[in-house]
Each structure stands twice: as C-alpha cells, then as structure tokens.
Scaffold this motif. Structure first.
Motif: not given
Length: 79
Positions: A52, A55-56, A61-62, A64
């Motif tokens: 996570t 991704d951040y 994955n959300g 962006e």
C-alpha cells in the motif's frame, strides 16, 4: 477540541451538526484480525502495508491523484 464519538447500540435519534468535528472516534465489535499500521495506512499484514505504501508512492491503485489532492473539509475546519 471538538470530537465525535460513535459507539454502542443505535438509539434511533436524529443527529444535528452545527460545526465540523476536529476528530472522529469509531468503535465496533472486534473482528479478531491482525493489524499493521504505519501513518494513515492500516492493513492486516506487513506485506499488504508495504504494498500500500509503494502504491501510494507510485500513484497506483487508487492513489493516482494523491500527490495533488487537497481536502476541502480540512480547509473548512481551520477557517
């Protein structure tokens, strides 16, 4: 400091809000799952937490628009 605390059985009464809360505390039944936390991120395993965070950092994955996102609620709270 203003604070909202939600816990226990519902009492089926209306809630009125006259100002923005500064903090919110939620409570519920334990789900007996492990918890890994780092900053605002909470996951159930260290590997999920690490993914996570990646991704951040990578904007996936959300996440962006995370780098340019501003909270309009936060702006209202400090007026």
């Amino acid at each position: 400091m203003q604070c909202v605390v939600l816990s226990g059985k519902p009492i089926n009464e209306p809630i009125e809000q006259y100002a923005l809360p500064i903090c919110v505390v939620l409570s519920g039944k334990p789900i007996n799952e492990p918890i890994e936390q780092y900053g605002p991120f909470v996951m159930t395993t260290r590997s999920e937490l690490q993914q996570t965070i990646r991704d951040y950092q990578d904007g996936k994955n959300g996440f962006e628009n995370a780098a340019t996102w501003n909270s309009s609620i936060a702006e209202l709270a400090y007026q």
